[in-house]
Design a protein around this motif. Structure first.
Motif, mmCIF file in Angstrom:
data_model
loop_
_atom_site.group_PDB
_atom_site.id
_atom_site.type_symbol
_atom_site.label_atom_id
_atom_site.label_comp_id
_atom_site.label_asym_id
_atom_site.label_seq_id
_atom_site.Cartn_x
_atom_site.Cartn_y
_atom_site.Cartn_z
ATOM 1 N N ILE A 1 47.704 42.211 32.514
ATOM 2 C CA ILE A 1 47.092 41.460 31.434
ATOM 3 C C ILE A 1 46.520 40.190 32.029
ATOM 4 O O ILE A 1 47.188 39.509 32.814
ATOM 5 C CB ILE A 1 48.143 41.140 30.350
ATOM 6 N N VAL A 2 45.264 39.889 31.690
ATOM 7 C CA VAL A 2 44.650 38.668 32.217
ATOM 8 C C VAL A 2 44.223 37.756 31.071
ATOM 9 O O VAL A 2 44.024 38.218 29.946
ATOM 10 C CB VAL A 2 43.420 38.984 33.111
ATOM 11 N N ASP A 3 44.085 36.470 31.407
ATOM 12 C CA ASP A 3 43.543 35.539 30.411
ATOM 13 C C ASP A 3 42.021 35.562 30.520
ATOM 14 O O ASP A 3 41.461 36.326 31.316
ATOM 15 C CB ASP A 3 44.126 34.127 30.617
ATOM 16 N N SER A 4 41.351 34.714 29.732
ATOM 17 C CA SER A 4 39.887 34.823 29.695
ATOM 18 C C SER A 4 39.247 34.464 31.034
ATOM 19 O O SER A 4 38.106 34.830 31.299
ATOM 20 C CB SER A 4 39.323 33.961 28.573
ATOM 21 N N GLU A 5 39.965 33.774 31.904
ATOM 22 C CA GLU A 5 39.415 33.473 33.228
ATOM 23 C C GLU A 5 39.723 34.577 34.240
ATOM 24 O O GLU A 5 39.313 34.489 35.385
ATOM 25 C CB GLU A 5 40.011 32.160 33.783
ATOM 26 N N LYS B 1 42.814 35.392 35.132
ATOM 27 C CA LYS B 1 44.061 35.115 35.827
ATOM 28 C C LYS B 1 45.158 35.992 35.234
ATOM 29 O O LYS B 1 45.292 36.093 34.009
ATOM 30 C CB LYS B 1 44.411 33.630 35.649
ATOM 31 N N GLU B 2 45.931 36.630 36.097
ATOM 32 C CA GLU B 2 46.973 37.523 35.602
ATOM 33 C C GLU B 2 48.034 36.749 34.828
ATOM 34 O O GLU B 2 48.491 35.691 35.261
ATOM 35 C CB GLU B 2 47.631 38.278 36.761
ATOM 36 N N ILE B 3 48.394 37.281 33.672
ATOM 37 C CA ILE B 3 49.487 36.684 32.905
ATOM 38 C C ILE B 3 50.725 37.503 33.217
ATOM 39 O O ILE B 3 50.813 38.679 32.858
ATOM 40 C CB ILE B 3 49.192 36.712 31.396
ATOM 41 N N MET B 4 51.640 36.886 33.950
ATOM 42 C CA MET B 4 52.809 37.623 34.406
ATOM 43 C C MET B 4 53.887 37.611 33.336
ATOM 44 O O MET B 4 53.810 36.882 32.361
ATOM 45 C CB MET B 4 53.369 36.964 35.679
ATOM 46 N N GLY B 5 54.881 38.423 33.580
ATOM 47 C CA GLY B 5 56.055 38.376 32.724
ATOM 48 C C GLY B 5 55.875 39.149 31.430
ATOM 49 O O GLY B 5 54.860 39.804 31.214
ATOM 50 N N ASN B 6 56.908 39.062 30.601
ATOM 51 C CA ASN B 6 56.878 39.797 29.345
ATOM 52 C C ASN B 6 56.699 38.857 28.163
ATOM 53 O O ASN B 6 56.736 37.651 28.327
ATOM 54 C CB ASN B 6 58.141 40.641 29.207
ATOM 55 N N ASN B 7 56.488 39.495 26.967
ATOM 56 C CA ASN B 7 56.187 38.720 25.779
ATOM 57 C C ASN B 7 54.891 37.948 25.934
ATOM 58 O O ASN B 7 54.830 36.754 25.659
ATOM 59 C CB ASN B 7 57.318 37.732 25.499
ATOM 60 N N VAL B 8 53.869 38.625 26.398
ATOM 61 C CA VAL B 8 52.588 37.961 26.646
ATOM 62 C C VAL B 8 51.452 38.782 26.028
ATOM 63 O O VAL B 8 51.629 39.946 25.662
ATOM 64 C CB VAL B 8 52.329 37.784 28.164
ATOM 65 N N GLU B 9 50.312 38.136 25.927
ATOM 66 C CA GLU B 9 49.173 38.768 25.278
ATOM 67 C C GLU B 9 47.889 38.375 26.003
ATOM 68 O O GLU B 9 47.774 37.258 26.495
ATOM 69 C CB GLU B 9 49.118 38.257 23.834
ATOM 70 N N GLY B 10 46.930 39.285 26.095
ATOM 71 C CA GLY B 10 45.664 38.969 26.764
ATOM 72 C C GLY B 10 44.791 40.201 26.874
ATOM 73 O O GLY B 10 44.918 41.129 26.069
ATOM 74 N N ASN B 11 43.938 40.214 27.895
ATOM 75 C CA ASN B 11 42.994 41.319 28.071
ATOM 76 C C ASN B 11 43.560 42.347 29.053
ATOM 77 O O ASN B 11 44.058 41.996 30.113
ATOM 78 C CB ASN B 11 41.657 40.785 28.579
ATOM 79 N N CYS C 1 45.654 43.346 24.477
ATOM 80 C CA CYS C 1 46.961 43.962 24.288
ATOM 81 C C CYS C 1 48.078 42.937 24.437
ATOM 82 O O CYS C 1 47.871 41.798 24.855
ATOM 83 C CB CYS C 1 47.151 45.114 25.262
ATOM 84 N N LYS C 2 49.243 43.392 24.052
ATOM 85 C CA LYS C 2 50.450 42.580 24.105
ATOM 86 C C LYS C 2 51.467 43.335 24.945
ATOM 87 O O LYS C 2 51.486 44.572 24.911
ATOM 88 C CB LYS C 2 51.029 42.597 22.681
ATOM 89 N N ARG C 3 52.293 42.600 25.692
ATOM 90 C CA ARG C 3 53.409 43.266 26.384
ATOM 91 C C ARG C 3 54.672 42.653 25.815
ATOM 92 O O ARG C 3 54.826 41.428 25.825
ATOM 93 C CB ARG C 3 53.283 43.043 27.885
ATOM 94 N N ASP C 4 55.556 43.459 25.292
ATOM 95 C CA ASP C 4 56.742 42.914 24.633
ATOM 96 C C ASP C 4 57.832 42.577 25.648
ATOM 97 O O ASP C 4 57.633 42.721 26.862
ATOM 98 C CB ASP C 4 57.251 43.851 23.513
ATOM 99 N N GLU C 5 58.973 42.157 25.150
ATOM 100 C CA GLU C 5 60.027 41.667 26.042
ATOM 101 C C GLU C 5 60.560 42.758 26.969
ATOM 102 O O GLU C 5 61.158 42.458 27.991
ATOM 103 C CB GLU C 5 61.154 40.996 25.232
ATOM 104 N N ASN C 6 60.301 44.035 26.636
ATOM 105 C CA ASN C 6 60.781 45.101 27.514
ATOM 106 C C ASN C 6 59.682 45.742 28.350
ATOM 107 O O ASN C 6 59.875 46.809 28.933
ATOM 108 C CB ASN C 6 61.460 46.189 26.682
ATOM 109 N N GLY C 7 58.503 45.121 28.313
ATOM 110 C CA GLY C 7 57.418 45.665 29.127
ATOM 111 C C GLY C 7 56.615 46.762 28.438
ATOM 112 O O GLY C 7 55.815 47.443 29.078
#
Ligand code: WT7
Length: 632
Positions: A432-436, A438-448, A487-493
């Motif tokens: 998952i990346v942000d609008s720039e 950049k990878e958004i690591m970890g869980n409970n995150v949202e992006g492209n 998309c979103k990645r929840d706390e369990n991936g």
């Protein structure tokens, strides 16, 4: 290492291996197929070209894997069950041997008509077994099929034929769809007026209605078969020879021809089919998608036939002769695995629980969903009322460009969560990346949603325009394949797909670009400019909302609306009909002239109170006007 995964632990270890040694992983999976010659190199790739090659040096024919290799063990087993639109007509079963013979014969028909390896063949047929036969015959002789959904208009058809440079079209006299008859040949005739390079049109008799035949061009399928031999030795193909072109909409311009190639597509469509649906010997599998879409290619035809499965093909619609038709077919053919779209589920749910209640549905073992996000209510209804709480429901996320399912539960093996596509298949490396970018690591995150590594079924190019492929999928974020989805990645991936983040709409699971609909609307003589956005629709997932500026004063707005709708139907097809047309005096544009769709989307959603920052608009006044006239 197992080809077919059978428990969660195995999934985890397969996944691990597929990431630590992708080449070793896929080389091992590829051993499950028949090759005339094995590969010299498993994978060569970069995402900058992009330049992606799987199984270089290998030689094969995909139809030997779909047909020939099953003849000894499964020759008499049913390959295709065909259920006609009209209930008074009988269903048909084709065994592997019969299908093989029909494909060989039609391969010879194509050859007799001058079709050679590498030629493009456009197929515009209803859901009849001959659509599958025509596709397989193309693959057998090494021609590249391009199936065009028979709901597309003559203009869409001619655009696609011209883009492929095809010299041959395969079609039918007409088609049955619910209580309607479609004049398919007439549409083709209109399209071919614009395609002088098409020298041959092969016409299947389906409705038996009288049609105009142009003697220098049009030939009846059944008559062509009379002079065609019954043996056909399949053409030897290179791993990266194109297998098919399939058009799909993007955020800009006309639909583009996604190209899939032979070996990688074969390996991936089969591996994903078997593992996601967990097909067992003698199961009856039913995918309701039309062969004109990628789901029809990968999971009605190629995936199941590669497995030697029994695949059901239905000509009609879910509500004809009544809203029990799907459920009746499941009981009639004892369907074990059922794969359909959320739109169909929602529309049948709206018909009431009494419909499924009339049927046993006890043959079902696995349910699947595809094409758009499935809302929780529809998920539960499908799981309870159809699956009787006894069938894993796989919400499969993928795209025309991915060739096969990338994120999905494996039925009965990995957990399911309502409205989540859950986990990536082995070989799939989402990020998952942000609008720039950049990878958004970890869980409970949202992006492209992007992919960082190729899988065998990935798009290779867009036909005739490689730069467009690069621009569309590989240029947004360097060295990544960009899906266009949020998309979103929840706390369990687990992944939950949120829908498109670009200007692509998803109407009843059909992908339509806003730009395409706008340019069709702009063809109307009164229209100066238009802007189209999707809005939430209870059955279709998304509906089409059009804001239209006209330069002509008219009295009867509904009349002009209907004319605009007809224009869109004529240029694209009925699937792109706007649901709402609002006439406006101006559109919200930035000082640089860009339409601020975000604002239009909010208004279409009925969220007029919170439009966010509109200070960058050239004329903020237009927003008030649009809000006042909003059709919500
Ligand atoms: C787009 C691809 C994949 C075959 C049918 C559509 C959406 C697809 C799901 C799903 C949420 C989904 C995405 C994707 N989509 N499947 N299970 N959950 N969204 O193929 O016409 O190429 O469209 O359909 O937005 O990008 P397609």
């Amino acid at each position: 290492m197992p080809y077919r995964i059978s428990n969660f632990e195995e999934y985890k270890s397969e996944y691990q291996q597929s990431v630590s040694d992708p080449e070793g992983f896929w080389a091992e999976k590829a051993e499950n197929f028949e090759w005339r010659k094995k590969w010299d190199k498993v994978l060569d790739w970069n995402f900058t070209g992009p330049d992606i090659k799987w199984f270089s040096g290998a030689k094969l024919n995909i139809t030997e894997n779909c047909l020939d290799r099953h003849l000894i063990t499964k020759g008499d087993q049913t390959a295709i069950i065909w259920e006609p639109n009209n209930t008074e007509e009988n269903s048909i079963s084709l065994s592997y041997k019969e299908l093989y013979e029909k494909v060989c014969k039609f391969s010879n028909v194509l050859i007799n008509n001058g079709v050679k390896k590498g030629d493009r063949v456009c197929i515009y047929l209803p859901m009849v077994p001959e659509a599958a036969i025509a596709m397989l015959a193309c693959a057998r002789i090494g021609a590249i099929h391009s199936v065009i959904f028979a709901g597309f208009s003559a203009a869409s058809l001619s655009d696609r034929i011209l883009d492929t440079d095809a010299q041959i079209v395969i079609t039918s006299d007409g088609g049955f769809r619910g209580n309607k008859k479609i004049n398919i040949k007439e549409i083709v005739d209109q399209a071919l007026d614009k395609c002088p390079e098409v020298k041959t049109c092969i016409v299947l008799k389906r409705t038996g209605d009288e049609v105009k035949m142009i003697s220098s061009r049009d030939k009846w399928w059944h008559l062509e078969e009379l002079s065609a031999g019954k043996e056909h030795l399949s053409e030897e193909m290179e791993a990266e020879d194109p297998l098919f072109i399939l058009y799909t909409s993007g955020s800009t311009g006309k639909p583009k021809g996604v190209v899939h190639t032979t070996a990688g597509y074969m390996v991936y469509s089969h591996y994903s089919f078997l593992n996601v649906f967990q097909y067992n010997k003698n199961d009856v599998y039913w995918c309701t998608a039309d062969v004109g879409w990628i789901t029809g290619h990968s999971y009605l035809l190629y995936g199941p036939l590669l497995e030697g499965a029994t695949t059901l093909m239905f000509e009609g619609i879910p509500t004809y002769p009544n809203a029990g038709r799907f459920w009746e077919i499941i009981d009639k053919h004892q369907v074990n695995i059922f794969y359909t779209a959320p739109t169909a589920i929602r529309s049948l749910m709206a018909m009431g629980d009494e419909w499924p209640a009339k049927y046993k549905l006890d043959s079902l073992r696995v349910l699947g969903s595809v094409g758009e996000p499935i809302n929780e209510e529809a998920w539960h209804w499908y799981s309870d009322k159809i699956g009787k709480n006894n069938c894993p429901l796989v919400d499969t996320w993928w795209q025309t460009e991915t060739g096969g399912i990338l994120i999905s539960p494996l039925a009965g093996i990995t957990p399911t969560i309502p409205s989540f596509a859950t986990l990536p298949l082995p070989g799939i490396q989402p990020l998952i990346v942000d609008s720039e970018g950049k990878e958004i690591m970890g869980n409970n995150v949202e992006g492209n949603l992007c992919m960082k590594f190729p899988w065998p079924g990935i798009i290779r190019t867009t036909y005739g325009d490689h730069e467009r492929c690069r621009q569309n999928y590989f240029a947004t974020y360097p060295n990544l394949y960009f899906t266009g989805d949020g998309c979103k990645r929840d706390e369990n991936g687990n992944y939950r797909i949120l829908g498109r983040v670009d200007d692509v709409m998803n109407i009843s699971g059909h992908r339509i670009g806003t730009a395409e609909v706008e340019s069709a609307i702009n063809e109307h003589k009164f229209v100066v400019e238009s802007a189209v956005v999707g809005f939430p629709h209870s059955i279709k997932g998304q509906g089409i909302y059009a804001y239209v500026i006209c330069d002509f004063e008219f009295e009867d707005a509904d009349k002009v609306r209907n004319e605009i709708i007809s224009e869109v139907v004529k240029i694209i097809g009925p699937i792109a009909k706007p649901d709402k047309i609002q006439f406006v005096k101006g559109l919200p544009k930035t000082r640089s002239g860009k339409i601020m769709r975000r604002i239009l989307r909010k208004i279409a959603e009925g969220e007029v109170s919170n439009l966010g920052d509109i200070s960058t608009l050239l004329d903020p006044g237009v927003v008030e006007d649009i809000k006042n006239g909003a059709l919500v």
